[in-house]
Design a protein around this motif. Sequence first.
Motif, PDB file in Angstrom:
ATOM      1  N   ILE A 173       0.942  -1.115  -0.114  1.00  0.00           N
ATOM      2  CA  ILE A 173      -0.128   0.142  -0.090  1.00  0.00           C
ATOM      3  C   ILE A 173       0.879   1.465   0.023  1.00  0.00           C
ATOM      4  O   ILE A 173       0.423   2.213  -0.859  1.00  0.00           O
ATOM      5  N   SER A 174       1.746   1.327   0.787  1.00  0.00           N
ATOM      6  CA  SER A 174       2.778   2.367   0.897  1.00  0.00           C
ATOM      7  C   SER A 174       3.593   2.746  -0.736  1.00  0.00           C
ATOM      8  O   SER A 174       3.728   3.786  -0.970  1.00  0.00           O
ATOM      9  N   LYS A 175       3.804   1.748  -1.072  1.00  0.00           N
ATOM     10  CA  LYS A 175       4.295   1.891  -2.517  1.00  0.00           C
ATOM     11  C   LYS A 175       3.433   2.407  -3.410  1.00  0.00           C
ATOM     12  O   LYS A 175       3.544   3.264  -4.183  1.00  0.00           O
ATOM     13  N   LYS A 176       2.281   2.016  -3.468  1.00  0.00           N
ATOM     14  CA  LYS A 176       1.016   2.291  -4.284  1.00  0.00           C
ATOM     15  C   LYS A 176       0.955   3.654  -4.020  1.00  0.00           C
ATOM     16  O   LYS A 176       0.780   4.637  -5.080  1.00  0.00           O
ATOM     17  N   LYS A 177       0.801   4.317  -2.709  1.00  0.00           N
ATOM     18  CA  LYS A 177       0.402   5.758  -2.403  1.00  0.00           C
ATOM     19  C   LYS A 177       1.664   6.579  -2.940  1.00  0.00           C
ATOM     20  O   LYS A 177       1.614   7.625  -3.517  1.00  0.00           O
ATOM     21  N   ARG A 178       3.023   6.017  -2.774  1.00  0.00           N
ATOM     22  CA  ARG A 178       4.149   6.585  -3.128  1.00  0.00           C
ATOM     23  C   ARG A 178       4.273   6.964  -4.895  1.00  0.00           C
ATOM     24  O   ARG A 178       4.459   8.071  -5.181  1.00  0.00           O
ATOM     25  N   GLU A 179       3.921   5.869  -5.337  1.00  0.00           N
ATOM     26  CA  GLU A 179       3.772   5.913  -6.847  1.00  0.00           C
ATOM     27  C   GLU A 179       2.581   7.123  -7.178  1.00  0.00           C
ATOM     28  O   GLU A 179       3.052   7.509  -8.494  1.00  0.00           O
ATOM     29  N   GLN A 180       1.468   6.880  -6.731  1.00  0.00           N
ATOM     30  CA  GLN A 180       0.588   7.996  -7.099  1.00  0.00           C
ATOM     31  C   GLN A 180       1.007   9.503  -6.946  1.00  0.00           C
ATOM     32  O   GLN A 180       0.865  10.141  -7.831  1.00  0.00           O
ATOM     33  N   LEU A 181       1.835   9.762  -5.716  1.00  0.00           N
ATOM     34  CA  LEU A 181       2.242  11.054  -5.257  1.00  0.00           C
ATOM     35  C   LEU A 181       3.500  11.417  -6.334  1.00  0.00           C
ATOM     36  O   LEU A 181       3.584  12.464  -6.696  1.00  0.00           O
ATOM     37  N   LEU A 182       4.165  10.301  -6.891  1.00  0.00           N
ATOM     38  CA  LEU A 182       5.344  10.468  -7.719  1.00  0.00           C
ATOM     39  C   LEU A 182       4.676  11.044  -9.147  1.00  0.00           C
ATOM     40  O   LEU A 182       5.179  11.801  -9.900  1.00  0.00           O
ATOM     41  N   GLU A 183       3.526  10.226  -9.694  1.00  0.00           N
ATOM     42  CA  GLU A 183       2.805  10.574 -10.912  1.00  0.00           C
ATOM     43  C   GLU A 183       2.259  11.874 -10.809  1.00  0.00           C
ATOM     44  O   GLU A 183       2.388  12.715 -11.585  1.00  0.00           O
ATOM     45  N   PHE A 184       1.714  12.323  -9.613  1.00  0.00           N
ATOM     46  CA  PHE A 184       1.222  13.850  -9.545  1.00  0.00           C
ATOM     47  C   PHE A 184       2.368  14.671  -9.597  1.00  0.00           C
ATOM     48  O   PHE A 184       2.184  15.686 -10.088  1.00  0.00           O
ATOM     49  N   LEU A 185       3.733  14.449  -8.864  1.00  0.00           N
ATOM     50  CA  LEU A 185       4.615  15.242  -9.074  1.00  0.00           C
ATOM     51  C   LEU A 185       4.914  15.572 -10.397  1.00  0.00           C
ATOM     52  O   LEU A 185       5.453  16.577 -10.921  1.00  0.00           O
ATOM     53  N   ASN A 186       5.207  14.374 -11.317  1.00  0.00           N
ATOM     54  CA  ASN A 186       5.344  14.660 -12.795  1.00  0.00           C
ATOM     55  C   ASN A 186       4.343  15.389 -13.525  1.00  0.00           C
ATOM     56  O   ASN A 186       4.693  16.043 -14.481  1.00  0.00           O
ATOM     57  N   LYS A 187       3.206  15.308 -12.988  1.00  0.00           N
ATOM     58  CA  LYS A 187       2.076  16.191 -13.844  1.00  0.00           C
ATOM     59  C   LYS A 187       2.598  17.806 -13.454  1.00  0.00           C
ATOM     60  O   LYS A 187       2.423  18.720 -14.227  1.00  0.00           O
ATOM     61  N   LEU A 188       2.921  17.974 -12.218  1.00  0.00           N
ATOM     62  CA  LEU A 188       3.044  19.270 -11.666  1.00  0.00           C
ATOM     63  C   LEU A 188       4.454  19.840 -12.578  1.00  0.00           C
ATOM     64  O   LEU A 188       4.420  21.096 -12.936  1.00  0.00           O
ATOM     65  N   ARG A 189       5.241  18.928 -12.788  1.00  0.00           N
ATOM     66  CA  ARG A 189       6.676  19.326 -13.387  1.00  0.00           C
ATOM     67  C   ARG A 189       6.239  19.723 -14.781  1.00  0.00           C
ATOM     68  O   ARG A 189       7.071  20.583 -15.189  1.00  0.00           O
ATOM     69  N   GLU A 190       5.306  18.938 -15.542  1.00  0.00           N
ATOM     70  CA  GLU A 190       4.980  19.323 -16.862  1.00  0.00           C
ATOM     71  C   GLU A 190       4.291  20.684 -16.899  1.00  0.00           C
ATOM     72  O   GLU A 190       4.384  21.361 -18.037  1.00  0.00           O
ATOM     73  N   GLU A 191       3.607  21.074 -15.682  1.00  0.00           N
ATOM     74  CA  GLU A 191       2.892  22.513 -15.809  1.00  0.00           C
ATOM     75  C   GLU A 191       3.655  23.442 -15.467  1.00  0.00           C
ATOM     76  O   GLU A 191       3.113  24.771 -15.834  1.00  0.00           O
ATOM     77  N   HIS A 192       4.785  23.293 -14.778  1.00  0.00           N
ATOM     78  CA  HIS A 192       5.546  24.422 -14.505  1.00  0.00           C
ATOM     79  C   HIS A 192       7.043  24.510 -14.973  1.00  0.00           C
ATOM     80  O   HIS A 192       7.434  23.395 -15.347  1.00  0.00           O
ATOM     81  N   GLU A 193       7.467  25.636 -15.231  1.00  0.00           N
ATOM     82  CA  GLU A 193       8.915  25.740 -15.724  1.00  0.00           C
ATOM     83  C   GLU A 193       9.715  26.540 -14.786  1.00  0.00           C
ATOM     84  O   GLU A 193      10.910  26.711 -15.033  1.00  0.00           O
ATOM     85  N   ASP A 194       9.053  27.083 -13.823  1.00  0.00           N
ATOM     86  CA  ASP A 194       9.864  28.050 -12.939  1.00  0.00           C
ATOM     87  C   ASP A 194      10.848  27.184 -12.205  1.00  0.00           C
ATOM     88  O   ASP A 194      10.515  26.051 -11.544  1.00  0.00           O
ATOM     89  N   ASP A 195      12.119  27.896 -12.163  1.00  0.00           N
ATOM     90  CA  ASP A 195      13.147  26.981 -11.531  1.00  0.00           C
ATOM     91  C   ASP A 195      12.727  26.509  -9.896  1.00  0.00           C
ATOM     92  O   ASP A 195      13.149  25.424  -9.570  1.00  0.00           O
TER      93      ASP A 195
END
Length: 181
Positions: free
Chosen positions: A4-26
């Motif tokens: 379960i922890s791994k699944k939650k971590r993977e979901q959060l990492l996916e969310f962070l990747n989406k945020l990365r795509e939406e932002h260019e600010d260093d």
Amino acid sequence: MGNISKKKREQLLEFLNKLREEHEDDEVLFSINKIESELTSIKYGLVWEEHEERVDKEIETKVPVFTEIKEREISSNGSLPYNFLLEGDNLHSLYLLEKTHKNKIDVIYIDPPYNRGKDDFIYDDNYVDEEDAFKHSKWLSFMSKRLNIAYKLLNSEGVIFISIDDNEMAQLKMLCDSIFG
């Protein structure tokens, strides 16, 4: 059954990747990378809520110093190594010893508070009672700071002895394993 922890971590990492795509600010990207690093760094271990002590604030402005008091001097053979008594807050004293005795100590013996919810252990000048939901976290924060410095003080052959009762034994064992190996 899945992790379960791994699944939650993977979901959060996916969310962070989406945020990365939406932002260019260093600055934003730096923060996202820092969050990702924290998410992926610990797989197993002791995790607790860190708490600040009164001495943490004091150390910002009150620098500990050695002061020799001649009238309290204990004389012995001047050609032999000497011991000394260091009086003061233990964390202040450890910070001072870290500057002067790093990798030089052979033996450390500590008898820390047992964290039993009695009136013999103080955090931030307040007693931690048995009902405090963070009593173990506060104790771990207290001990972690001191044991990390103690580790730096010990020489390669050095040993540490710690007196403790069953109340914090398991937490202390995991903490020592993470610091001393």
